[in-house]
Design a protein around this motif. Structure first.
Motif, PDB file in Angstrom:
ATOM      1  N   VAL A  53      11.293 -39.971 -32.326  1.00  0.00           N
ATOM      2  CA  VAL A  53      10.343 -38.878 -33.388  1.00  0.00           C
ATOM      3  C   VAL A  53       9.017 -38.804 -32.433  1.00  0.00           C
ATOM      4  CG1 VAL A  53       9.060 -39.155 -35.532  1.00  0.00           C
ATOM      5  CG2 VAL A  53      11.446 -39.624 -35.447  1.00  0.00           C
ATOM      6  N   ALA A  54       8.528 -39.866 -32.017  1.00  0.00           N
ATOM      7  CA  ALA A  54       7.274 -39.697 -31.306  1.00  0.00           C
ATOM      8  C   ALA A  54       7.436 -38.896 -30.172  1.00  0.00           C
ATOM      9  CB  ALA A  54       6.770 -40.945 -30.757  1.00  0.00           C
ATOM     10  N   GLY A  55       8.744 -38.903 -29.425  1.00  0.00           N
ATOM     11  CA  GLY A  55       8.927 -38.065 -28.258  1.00  0.00           C
ATOM     12  C   GLY A  55       8.991 -36.629 -28.571  1.00  0.00           C
ATOM     13  N   ALA A  56       9.394 -36.367 -29.766  1.00  0.00           N
ATOM     14  CA  ALA A  56       9.587 -34.771 -30.107  1.00  0.00           C
ATOM     15  C   ALA A  56       8.176 -34.497 -30.755  1.00  0.00           C
ATOM     16  CB  ALA A  56      10.634 -34.911 -31.496  1.00  0.00           C
ATOM     17  N   ALA A  57       7.304 -35.380 -31.145  1.00  0.00           N
ATOM     18  CA  ALA A  57       6.012 -34.912 -31.447  1.00  0.00           C
ATOM     19  C   ALA A  57       5.108 -34.656 -30.111  1.00  0.00           C
ATOM     20  CB  ALA A  57       5.248 -35.951 -32.285  1.00  0.00           C
ATOM     21  N   VAL A  58       5.275 -35.395 -29.153  1.00  0.00           N
ATOM     22  CA  VAL A  58       4.473 -35.165 -27.976  1.00  0.00           C
ATOM     23  C   VAL A  58       5.282 -33.956 -27.458  1.00  0.00           C
ATOM     24  CG1 VAL A  58       4.246 -35.954 -25.568  1.00  0.00           C
ATOM     25  CG2 VAL A  58       3.967 -37.487 -27.472  1.00  0.00           C
ATOM     26  N   ALA A  59       6.523 -33.586 -27.512  1.00  0.00           N
ATOM     27  CA  ALA A  59       6.823 -32.452 -26.652  1.00  0.00           C
ATOM     28  C   ALA A  59       6.391 -31.170 -27.752  1.00  0.00           C
ATOM     29  CB  ALA A  59       8.414 -32.560 -26.737  1.00  0.00           C
ATOM     30  N   GLY A  60       6.408 -31.117 -28.865  1.00  0.00           N
ATOM     31  CA  GLY A  60       5.834 -30.346 -29.608  1.00  0.00           C
ATOM     32  C   GLY A  60       4.564 -29.944 -29.536  1.00  0.00           C
ATOM     33  N   GLY A  61       3.500 -30.945 -29.176  1.00  0.00           N
ATOM     34  CA  GLY A  61       2.319 -30.704 -29.045  1.00  0.00           C
ATOM     35  C   GLY A  61       2.020 -30.249 -27.618  1.00  0.00           C
ATOM     36  N   TRP A  62       2.856 -30.515 -26.637  1.00  0.00           N
ATOM     37  CA  TRP A  62       2.772 -29.918 -25.384  1.00  0.00           C
ATOM     38  C   TRP A  62       3.091 -28.416 -25.308  1.00  0.00           C
ATOM     39  CZ3 TRP A  62      -0.461 -31.105 -21.576  1.00  0.00           C
ATOM     40  CH2 TRP A  62      -0.630 -32.292 -21.460  1.00  0.00           C
ATOM     41  N   GLY A  63       4.064 -28.239 -26.177  1.00  0.00           N
ATOM     42  CA  GLY A  63       4.535 -26.823 -26.345  1.00  0.00           C
ATOM     43  C   GLY A  63       3.576 -25.996 -26.826  1.00  0.00           C
ATOM     44  N   LEU A  64       2.719 -26.602 -27.970  1.00  0.00           N
ATOM     45  CA  LEU A  64       1.888 -25.866 -28.602  1.00  0.00           C
ATOM     46  C   LEU A  64       0.443 -25.385 -27.555  1.00  0.00           C
ATOM     47  CD1 LEU A  64       0.730 -24.930 -31.457  1.00  0.00           C
ATOM     48  CD2 LEU A  64      -0.416 -27.145 -31.731  1.00  0.00           C
ATOM     49  N   VAL A  65       0.385 -26.369 -26.796  1.00  0.00           N
ATOM     50  CA  VAL A  65      -0.837 -26.241 -25.913  1.00  0.00           C
ATOM     51  C   VAL A  65      -0.517 -25.385 -24.887  1.00  0.00           C
ATOM     52  CG1 VAL A  65      -2.214 -27.571 -23.832  1.00  0.00           C
ATOM     53  CG2 VAL A  65      -1.874 -28.872 -26.128  1.00  0.00           C
ATOM     54  N   ALA A  66       0.822 -25.074 -24.419  1.00  0.00           N
ATOM     55  CA  ALA A  66       1.375 -24.178 -23.441  1.00  0.00           C
ATOM     56  C   ALA A  66       1.195 -22.771 -24.192  1.00  0.00           C
ATOM     57  CB  ALA A  66       2.712 -24.602 -23.036  1.00  0.00           C
ATOM     58  N   ALA A  67       1.583 -22.704 -25.328  1.00  0.00           N
ATOM     59  CA  ALA A  67       1.500 -21.540 -25.997  1.00  0.00           C
ATOM     60  C   ALA A  67      -0.044 -21.079 -26.318  1.00  0.00           C
ATOM     61  CB  ALA A  67       2.326 -21.507 -27.393  1.00  0.00           C
ATOM     62  N   LEU A  68      -0.720 -21.890 -26.450  1.00  0.00           N
ATOM     63  CA  LEU A  68      -2.102 -21.374 -26.670  1.00  0.00           C
ATOM     64  C   LEU A  68      -2.735 -21.237 -25.277  1.00  0.00           C
ATOM     65  CD1 LEU A  68      -4.671 -21.382 -28.433  1.00  0.00           C
ATOM     66  CD2 LEU A  68      -5.191 -23.854 -27.842  1.00  0.00           C
ATOM     67  N   CYS A  69      -2.337 -21.567 -24.342  1.00  0.00           N
ATOM     68  CA  CYS A  69      -2.909 -21.299 -23.007  1.00  0.00           C
ATOM     69  C   CYS A  69      -2.421 -19.887 -22.615  1.00  0.00           C
ATOM     70  CB  CYS A  69      -2.864 -22.210 -21.890  1.00  0.00           C
ATOM     71  SG  CYS A  69      -3.428 -23.774 -22.000  1.00  0.00           S
ATOM     72  N   PHE A  70      -1.212 -19.587 -22.704  1.00  0.00           N
ATOM     73  CA  PHE A  70      -0.519 -18.640 -22.622  1.00  0.00           C
ATOM     74  C   PHE A  70      -1.419 -17.283 -23.547  1.00  0.00           C
ATOM     75  CE2 PHE A  70       2.436 -15.050 -23.810  1.00  0.00           C
ATOM     76  CZ  PHE A  70       2.540 -14.465 -22.428  1.00  0.00           C
ATOM     77  N   LEU A  71      -1.357 -17.523 -24.589  1.00  0.00           N
ATOM     78  CA  LEU A  71      -2.345 -16.483 -25.482  1.00  0.00           C
ATOM     79  C   LEU A  71      -3.584 -16.298 -24.975  1.00  0.00           C
ATOM     80  CD1 LEU A  71      -1.014 -17.635 -29.118  1.00  0.00           C
ATOM     81  CD2 LEU A  71      -0.309 -15.467 -27.640  1.00  0.00           C
ATOM     82  N   LEU A  72      -4.380 -17.281 -24.779  1.00  0.00           N
ATOM     83  CA  LEU A  72      -5.692 -17.274 -23.985  1.00  0.00           C
ATOM     84  C   LEU A  72      -5.589 -16.459 -22.759  1.00  0.00           C
ATOM     85  CD1 LEU A  72      -7.636 -20.466 -24.950  1.00  0.00           C
ATOM     86  CD2 LEU A  72      -7.828 -18.265 -25.997  1.00  0.00           C
ATOM     87  N   ASP A  73      -4.887 -16.596 -21.810  1.00  0.00           N
ATOM     88  CA  ASP A  73      -4.763 -16.049 -20.576  1.00  0.00           C
ATOM     89  C   ASP A  73      -4.358 -14.504 -21.052  1.00  0.00           C
ATOM     90  OD1 ASP A  73      -4.600 -15.828 -18.046  1.00  0.00           O
ATOM     91  OD2 ASP A  73      -2.193 -15.378 -18.124  1.00  0.00           O
ATOM     92  N   ALA A  74      -3.578 -14.137 -21.750  1.00  0.00           N
ATOM     93  CA  ALA A  74      -3.116 -12.828 -22.302  1.00  0.00           C
ATOM     94  C   ALA A  74      -4.388 -12.088 -22.936  1.00  0.00           C
ATOM     95  CB  ALA A  74      -2.033 -12.664 -23.191  1.00  0.00           C
ATOM     96  N   ALA A  75      -5.315 -12.895 -24.010  1.00  0.00           N
ATOM     97  CA  ALA A  75      -6.244 -12.079 -24.331  1.00  0.00           C
ATOM     98  C   ALA A  75      -7.526 -11.766 -23.201  1.00  0.00           C
ATOM     99  CB  ALA A  75      -6.945 -13.112 -25.424  1.00  0.00           C
ATOM    100  N   ALA A  76      -7.608 -12.750 -22.211  1.00  0.00           N
ATOM    101  CA  ALA A  76      -8.632 -12.643 -21.306  1.00  0.00           C
ATOM    102  C   ALA A  76      -7.860 -11.316 -20.373  1.00  0.00           C
ATOM    103  CB  ALA A  76      -8.634 -13.845 -20.484  1.00  0.00           C
TER     104      ALA A  76
END
Length: 103
Positions: free
Chosen positions: A52-75
């Motif tokens: 469960v903890a590993g899934a939460a960490v993987a989901g958190g990193w996925g959220l960070v990667a998606a946010l970085c991609f969206l900020l890059d696209a917006a810039a």
């Protein structure tokens, strides 16, 4: 306790024919319960929280990667729009939003 009905939840593994034969002949029904606990670490109980903890960490990193991609696209989008719009002037003050390719 009513001794005429088979014990449903106590011993569901007693066949009905054996129970009926014991009731008609008066023989006692002997129930043997093997209650041996395995030695060692119960791995399932230990691994589920880690999964469960590993899934939460993987989901958190996925959220960070998606946010970085969206900020890059917006810039990138803001840069393209600013470059296409050219300089913006209001009341004699000119603001250039992006540099040209030649300067």
């Amino acid at each position: 306790m009513d001794h005429r009905t088979p014990p449903g939840n106590i011993a569901p593994h007693i066949p009905a024919a054996d129970w009926q034969r014991a009731q008609t002949t008066g023989q006692p029904v002997v129930i043997v319960v093997h209650n041996t606990h395995p030695t060692g670490i119960p791995w399932r109980r230990a691994l589920i929280p880690f999964a469960v903890a590993g899934a939460a960490v993987a989901g958190g990193w996925g959220l960070v990667a998606a946010l970085c991609f969206l900020l890059d696209a917006a810039a990138h989008t803001a840069t393209v729009i600013a470059g296409a719009a050219g300089p913006i002037g209001i009341g004699g003050i000119t603001l250039r939003l992006a540099r040209g390719k030649h300067t």
